[in-house]
Design a protein around this motif. Structure first.
Motif, PDB file in Angstrom:
ATOM      1  N   SER A 174       0.842  -1.187   0.000  1.00 32.32           N
ATOM      2  CA  SER A 174       0.000   0.000   0.000  1.00 32.32           C
ATOM      3  C   SER A 174       0.877   1.236   0.000  1.00 32.32           C
ATOM      4  N   GLU A 175       0.413   2.248  -0.690  1.00 33.51           N
ATOM      5  CA  GLU A 175       1.121   3.523  -0.673  1.00 33.51           C
ATOM      6  C   GLU A 175       0.693   4.359   0.531  1.00 33.51           C
ATOM      7  N   ASP A 176      -0.367   3.925   1.201  1.00 37.39           N
ATOM      8  CA  ASP A 176      -0.902   4.648   2.354  1.00 37.39           C
ATOM      9  C   ASP A 176      -0.156   4.197   3.616  1.00 37.39           C
ATOM     10  N   PRO A 177       0.636   5.075   4.258  1.00 35.92           N
ATOM     11  CA  PRO A 177       1.397   4.664   5.441  1.00 35.92           C
ATOM     12  C   PRO A 177       0.520   4.212   6.600  1.00 35.92           C
ATOM     13  N   VAL A 218      -2.175   2.335   6.346  1.00 35.37           N
ATOM     14  CA  VAL A 218      -2.437   0.916   6.090  1.00 35.37           C
ATOM     15  C   VAL A 218      -1.199   0.095   6.413  1.00 35.37           C
ATOM     16  N   ASP A 219      -0.017   0.586   6.040  1.00 39.50           N
ATOM     17  CA  ASP A 219       1.211  -0.133   6.341  1.00 39.50           C
ATOM     18  C   ASP A 219       1.401  -0.286   7.849  1.00 39.50           C
ATOM     19  N   ARG A 220       1.078   0.729   8.615  1.00 42.64           N
ATOM     20  CA  ARG A 220       1.177   0.623  10.079  1.00 42.64           C
ATOM     21  C   ARG A 220       0.213  -0.430  10.603  1.00 42.64           C
ATOM     22  N   GLU A 221      -0.978  -0.490  10.047  1.00 46.49           N
ATOM     23  CA  GLU A 221      -1.952  -1.502  10.464  1.00 46.49           C
ATOM     24  C   GLU A 221      -1.439  -2.898  10.139  1.00 46.49           C
ATOM     25  N   LEU A 222      -0.842  -3.060   8.973  1.00 46.90           N
ATOM     26  CA  LEU A 222      -0.275  -4.353   8.596  1.00 46.90           C
ATOM     27  C   LEU A 222       0.847  -4.739   9.548  1.00 46.90           C
ATOM     28  N   ILE A 223       1.717  -3.809   9.853  1.00 49.05           N
ATOM     29  CA  ILE A 223       2.815  -4.083  10.776  1.00 49.05           C
ATOM     30  C   ILE A 223       2.278  -4.460  12.149  1.00 49.05           C
ATOM     31  N   ARG A 224       1.262  -3.764  12.626  1.00 49.78           N
ATOM     32  CA  ARG A 224       0.659  -4.073  13.932  1.00 49.78           C
ATOM     33  C   ARG A 224       0.063  -5.486  13.917  1.00 49.78           C
ATOM     34  N   THR A 225      -0.592  -5.858  12.831  1.00 51.48           N
ATOM     35  CA  THR A 225      -1.174  -7.199  12.708  1.00 51.48           C
ATOM     36  C   THR A 225      -0.083  -8.261  12.754  1.00 51.48           C
TER      37      THR A 225
END
Length: 73
Positions: free
Chosen positions: A53-56, A58-65
């Motif tokens: 994702s280009e949206d940071p 969303v990337d933070r949510e992925l990292i948290r998951t």
């Protein structure tokens, strides 16, 4: 298939990260990878690389998951 293979097939009726499968089945991550790759070779499951994702946010949510999944291991 083994009981573990059958459990993975049930879990993977909808997309799941490998770490989540390992955690849910209380398996070492390496063992889950091997079992899943068996199923991929047999055509029982399909492995897909996560979309970037280009949206940071969303990337933070992925990292948290991912972090939460690793902690459950």
């Amino acid at each position: 298939p083994s009981p573990e293979h059958r459990a993975i097939l049930r879990l993977c009726a909808s997309p799941r990260p490998v770490a989540e499968v390992a955690s849910t089945l209380n398996l070492p991550l390496v063992a889950a990878k091997v079992l899943i790759s068996d199923l991929v070779e047999l055509g029982g499951v399909v492995f897909k690389t996560p979309r970037r994702s280009e949206d940071p946010v969303v990337d933070r949510e992925l990292i948290r998951t991912v972090i939460d999944g690793v902690r459950r291991l």
